[in-house]
Write an enzyme that holds these catalytic residues in place. Structure first.
Site, PDB file in Angstrom:
ATOM      1  N   SER A 143       0.840  -1.194   0.000  1.00 32.35           N
ATOM      2  CA  SER A 143       0.000   0.000   0.000  1.00 32.35           C
ATOM      3  C   SER A 143       0.877   1.246   0.000  1.00 32.35           C
ATOM      4  O   SER A 143       1.678   1.441  -0.902  1.00 32.35           O
ATOM      5  CB  SER A 143      -0.966  -0.045   1.191  1.00 32.35           C
ATOM      6  N   GLU A 237      -9.820  -4.253  -5.988  1.00 34.71           N
ATOM      7  CA  GLU A 237      -9.274  -3.106  -5.256  1.00 34.71           C
ATOM      8  C   GLU A 237      -9.590  -1.799  -5.968  1.00 34.71           C
ATOM      9  O   GLU A 237      -9.467  -1.710  -7.190  1.00 34.71           O
ATOM     10  CB  GLU A 237      -7.750  -3.194  -5.158  1.00 34.71           C
ATOM     11  N   HIS A 267      -7.437  -5.552  -1.034  1.00 38.33           N
ATOM     12  CA  HIS A 267      -6.245  -4.752  -0.793  1.00 38.33           C
ATOM     13  C   HIS A 267      -5.308  -5.442   0.204  1.00 38.33           C
ATOM     14  O   HIS A 267      -5.710  -5.795   1.311  1.00 38.33           O
ATOM     15  CB  HIS A 267      -6.671  -3.378  -0.259  1.00 38.33           C
TER      16      HIS A 267
END
Length: 294
Positions: A143, A237, A267
């Site tokens: 991320s 996502e 995610h």
């Protein structure tokens, strides 16, 4: 077809969302969630200061001491810590037969951009000063940590430092404006990340910095000369197009890229490997990549 465990996980995430308007509540919620994934007894831990940055060596029993994964946790540059990612990092150590150096880089809003980039860079340069060969180092992150991985590689290149063997990006966040088509097209599929939350996190991190500053949003960086990148992303996502566009830009810059979409995955599904078979499979593939490159 995705595992039955995925649907159970999605239901849990929708019933107990981590993201909220309060930074303190988000941090506490993320830390609490991580407690459900205890560390195996055979994994060793050692706190260190890597270039002045609080960090931790995490190693499975068979880790090669000369092979290192420098890991940068996710959390929108605002939440997350070594605690929240330790169990997944231990799995990467085992799969890659590598020691992992997890970095507790400074978080926004207390420490906005470029604090995270400075800390990740300092930790890498510390590894080199300890005598670790750059050819046996991989920088990895998920991320925001995936975006930070790319930003750190760019910063190291610009500083003319010896670059690591490769980078691994798990669902990287590289577009802080959230203008990818998947941000809206896949919003109903994603139980974790929505544009309103990302916009708030980006504001905390950027402060007065322009949203397209390359080291903050590495989608806009010159990627020429970077080492090979391995990108894993779920197809369910909102950030899917961040990975797609990063892979495209890297390839155009002459970078070797392995782009790997995982059908129906959410995610950073790898962080749920304790309950999600696809997460375990993905980490095994990360381990294979790291071993092959180092």
């Amino acid at each position: 077809m995705a595992s039955a465990e995925l649907q159970t996980l999605i239901a849990q995430l929708r019933s107990q969302p981590i993201l909220s308007p309060s930074v303190a509540e988000m941090r506490a919620g993320f830390e609490m969630m991580s407690q459900t994934f205890p560390l195996p007894a055979d994994v060793t831990r050692e706190a260190v200061r890597a270039g002045g940055v609080p960090s931790e060596w995490i190693a499975a029993p068979d880790a090669d001491p000369g092979r290192v994964v420098l890991y940068l946790h996710g959390g929108g540059y605002v939440i997350g810590s070594i605690n929240t990612h330790r169990e997944m990092i231990a799995r990467i150590s085992r799969a890659a037969s590598a020691r992992c150096l997890a970095v507790d880089y400074r978080l926004a809003p207390e420490h906005p951009f470029p604090a995270a980039v400075e800390d990740a860079t300092a930790a890498y340069l510390w590894l080199l000063a300890q005598g670790v060969s750059p050819k046996r180092i991989v920088i990895a992150g998920d991320s925001a940590g995936g975006g930070l991985t790319v930003a750190t590689l760019v910063n190291l290149r610009d500083r003319r430092a010896a670059l690591p063997a490769a980078g691994v990006c798990l669902s990287p966040w590289v577009d802080l404006e959230g203008i990818g088509e998947s941000m809206t097209a896949r919003a109903a599929l994603d139980p974790m990340v929505q544009k309103a939350h990302l916009t708030a996190l980006a504001a905390h991190y950027l402060g007065k910095t322009d949203v397209r500053t390359p080291l903050a949003a590495p989608l806009y960086a010159d990627l020429t000369g970077l080492p090979p990148l391995y990108i894993q992303v779920g197809t369910a996502e909102t950030l899917y197009d961040d990975s797609v566009r990063l892979a495209e830009r890297a390839r155009k810059a002459g970078v070797e890229v392995i782009f790997e979409p995982w059908e129906e995955m959410i995610h950073v599904f790898q962080v749920f490997a304790a309950m999600l078979p696809e997460g375990r499979q993905a980490i095994e593939k990360i381990g294979e990549f790291v071993r092959a490159r180092t």
